[in-house]
Structure formats: structure tokens, C-alpha cells
Design an enzyme around this catalytic site. Structure first.
Site, PDB file in Angstrom:
ATOM      1  N   ASP A 155      61.272 -54.139 -40.324  1.00  0.00           N
ATOM      2  CA  ASP A 155      62.112 -53.322 -39.451  1.00  0.00           C
ATOM      3  C   ASP A 155      61.739 -53.565 -38.001  1.00  0.00           C
ATOM      4  O   ASP A 155      60.622 -53.996 -37.687  1.00  0.00           O
ATOM      5  CB  ASP A 155      61.945 -51.829 -39.759  1.00  0.00           C
ATOM      6  N   SER A 228      66.697 -43.085 -49.802  1.00  0.00           N
ATOM      7  CA  SER A 228      66.705 -41.953 -48.878  1.00  0.00           C
ATOM      8  C   SER A 228      66.855 -42.348 -47.413  1.00  0.00           C
ATOM      9  O   SER A 228      67.002 -41.478 -46.549  1.00  0.00           O
ATOM     10  CB  SER A 228      65.399 -41.165 -49.032  1.00  0.00           C
ATOM     11  N   MET A 271      63.447 -42.494 -59.502  1.00  0.00           N
ATOM     12  CA  MET A 271      63.142 -42.966 -60.856  1.00  0.00           C
ATOM     13  C   MET A 271      62.596 -44.377 -60.806  1.00  0.00           C
ATOM     14  O   MET A 271      62.723 -45.070 -59.782  1.00  0.00           O
ATOM     15  CB  MET A 271      64.412 -42.912 -61.720  1.00  0.00           C
TER      16      MET A 271
END
Length: 381
Positions: A155, A228, A271
């Protein structure tokens, strides 16, 4: 050792990865897959930074493995160490507090874990992932000047709100790093160096195509969202009302169910990756519901979920800013119900199938270690 690694012989190298991720975490980023490939080539160690008692207040994804902190563990062929300190340095977000920030980072480097010092001394190749890791570059170069150094630019430092100390350090050391790996050419303008930049896109596990069965869904039309990062709950509030016949599955958003969601939205906890693949592979379309207030343009090339959607042949709905040149993506304007409606309709009508060939993580690792051997890694001024 020749830092060009021209005479590389698999199995004889010692690799060290410095990252704010942990190799044992269930949530996978590109650095996990790179480390897994390095483990096929030699001794690989993964040192996890920026974790302390403060982390419990930041929803750090490493909290589930807190009991593993400060001890060496072997995980899937990689030696792992989660360095937990009483506190860790952070972005003070205020110019008047920059001296305090500098003191914290200086202390962090000076009190480096003995495990890190030993692993630095024993490494042939040291990989620093964007974030806190570069503050240890000068220490590593002093301790082990013959080690090959690689900066993995996952990033832009501004995008992830890195501390001013980290950004100043990176500007100083960037020209001295042997290899700076960029997964998107759009990141080139964020790097204060040029001759050591190499374009090496994210990879994919080619075995994913044969995984992910059986389908986790029942009858009907299903859409899936994974992850997220910059999660936009408003998208699902809007889409679930406009498409009541579609079942929306939100996996690992890090947020509880929103009161504005329709009854056709199911919120799943994070998960294991293998289970996530089932939801992606059998979805009618995938969703990357990013907020655009902080959306970097390089995300069109680096979003792991969008790469996985395309590889598995699943059309994707995402903000227009990250459509890029992928014909399998359909863009919308966040907050604009009509554009969301149009993007979903287009995704439902789109043919399944990848829009391009994707490199394997083995290809990525080969290029990171020896980028000059591949003409497709070159970034021209």
C-alpha cells in the site's frame, strides 16, 4: 552473497519477512502467499511487528493468536514470531506531537527483540512490507550488509495513515533498497526512487479453480462480499432494498449487522480462506463495496478480492474508481441508488469467465527475488 541473486539455488536461502501481519492469522494478504512461496525455496521466518497491549483497542486481527506472542512457532513451514511489547509506536496525527512519535519509533528500533536481531543476522534476503517495517532497514543493513533487501509495497504509506516518522524514514532509505516491488504501476509516483522499482502484480493460487465445492448456497440468486477494507455498509442497505430477491452474503466485514439492511442480507464472521472460496466460486456476482472517501487508484490492481473474483470467473460490482481495464467489473457511484441498480443488473447479465491471465504466487516470488530476469517487471521513467 551477491545481492542480485543471479546464482540462486533453491533450498539454500534464509528469508526474513517483516510485516504488521502474522503468518498464522486466518485473514490472508499478499504477503502471506509470498511467504508461503519463499518457504518452498529456503528457510523462511515471519516476524510480526507493531503489536502490544494497545492492540486490544484497535480490533487488531492478530488478537485471536495473542497467546502465541513472544515465542517462536512453526506454521505451515514458516517460523513465526509475534513480537508483543508493552506499547507500540503509532501515528500521533498531530504536528506538535511529532517529537514524541520520533522518540517512540527510536525506542522501538533500539529495543528490538533478540529474535529479530538473530533472524536479521542469519538472513540472506530481508523483505520489508509497507508500514512499520522500513524503520528497521538501517538496523538490518548495519547488522547484515550482505543481505538482499526487498520492499514489498502492499500500500501507499499515506493511504494506510503511516506515521510521519515512517514516511520520512522511507523517503531517506528508498534509494538504498535493492528491490522495490510494486503490485500496481500507479504506485510509482508514490515512491521517492526510480532505478530499483519493479512492477510485479499480485498472484493467485491456480489451484483455487478446482477448490470451493460444494456450493454453500441454497436455491436462488446469491451475491458475496469479502473483507473489511474501507467497508461501505450503505451499499448493502441500498442494494438489499432494490433487489429483495437476491441473497447478499457479507463475510468478515468487521462490523455488526446494520439496522438498515434488508432481511436478505446475511452477515458472516471471518472464516478460513478455503471456506471463503466456496462462497466466491458459487456466487452469481461478487461485491467490493469500498468507501470512496479514501479510495486509492492503485486498488484497481491490488484488491485481492477483486483479483479472486476475476480468476474464478465471477462478475464483480465495485466503485467506478476501481473498475480499471477489467471487463468483468461493473462500476457504480457510492450512495447513488440508480448506479448501484445498473451495476448489479449488468453483473447479473454478464458472462462468467476471467478477463485475463493471472500469475501464480510462484511466478510472483520468482520475480521478487530476481526481477531483472523478467522483461515484464521493468518500469520505465
Amino acid at each position: 552473497m551477491n545481492r542480485d541473486m543471479q546464482g540462486i539455488t533453491h533450498g539454500t536461502e534464509s528469508f526474513l519477512v517483516l510485516s504488521a501481519h502474522d503468518y498464522r492469522s486466518p485473514r490472508k494478504a499478499n504477503i502471506h502467499f509470498i511467504a508461503g512461496e519463499l518457504a518452498r525455496r529456503g528457510t523462511t521466518r515471519f516476524f510480526s511487528l507493531r503489536y502490544s497491549h494497545l492492540s486490544r483497542y484497535t480490533a487488531d486481527p492478530r488478537l485471536p493468536i495473542d497467546t502465541c506472542a513472544n515465542r517462536i512457532e512453526q506454521h505451515q513451514g514458516v517460523e513465526c514470531f509475534l513480537w508483543k511489547t508493552p506499547l507500540h509506536p503509532f501515528n500521533t496525527r498531530h504536528a506538535l506531537l511529532r517529537p514524541v512519535e520520533s522518540l517512540m519509533f527510536g525506542w522501538y528500533v533500539r529495543t528490538a527483540s533478540p529474535v529479530l536481531l538473530r533472524w536479521i543476522a542469519e538472513a540472506n534476503v530481508i523483505l520489508f512490507e509497507s508500514g512499520t517495517a522500513p524503520v528497521f532497514f538501517e538496523l538490518a543493513r548495519r547488522m547484515n550488509p550482505m543481505a538482499k533487501t526487498v520492499y514489498v509495497a502492499s500500500d501507499d504509506l499515506d493511504t494506510i495513515n503511516s506515521a510521519d516518522y515512517v514516511k520520512r524514514t522511507f523517503r531517506r532509505i528508498a534509494p538504498s533498497i535493492d528491490i522495490i516491488r510494486l503490485p500496481s504501476r500507479a504506485l510509482t509516483r508514490t515512491i521517492p526512487s526510480s532505478g530499483n522499482l519493479y512492477f510485479i502484480p499480485h498472484g493467485i493460487d491456480p489451484g483455487l479453480a478446482s477448490q470451493g465445492d460444494p456450493s454453500p448456497y441454497g436455491p436462488g440468486i446469491h451475491a458475496v462480499s469479502v473483507g473489511s477494507m474501507l467497508f461501505d455498509a450503505e451499499f448493502f442497505a441500498c442494494a438489499s432494498r432494490r433487489f429483495p430477491h437476491i441473497s447478499f452474503h457479507v463475510i468478515g466485514s468487521g462490523r455488526p449487522r446494520c439496522a438498515d439492511y434488508g432481511g436478505n442480507v446475511t452477515v458472516h464472521d471471518e472464516m478460513p480462506h478455503a471456506d471463503t472460496v466456496r462462497f466466491i466460486k458459487h456466487a452469481h456476482f461478487g461485491i467490493a463495496a469500498y468507501r470512496t472517501t479514501q479510495l486509492p487508484d492503485y486498488l484497481a490492481d491490488t484488491s485481492m478480492k477483486l483479483i479472486q473474483y476475476d480468476f474464478l470467473g465471477v462478475p464483480a460490482v465495485c466503485p467506478r474508481e476501481v473498475v480499471g481495464d477489467y471487463r468483468s467489473r461493473f462500476g457504480y457511484r457510492p450512495g447513488d441508488g440508480e448506479s448501484i441498480f445498473a451495476a448489479i443488473k449488468a453483473a447479473l447479465a454478464a458472462p462468467r469467465g476471467p478477463s485475463r491471465a493471472h500469475p501464480s504466487w510462484s511466478d510472483v516470488a520468482d520475480r521478487i527475488l530476481q526481477p531483472t530476469r523478467y522483461s515484464d517487471t521493468r518500469i520505465r521513467p
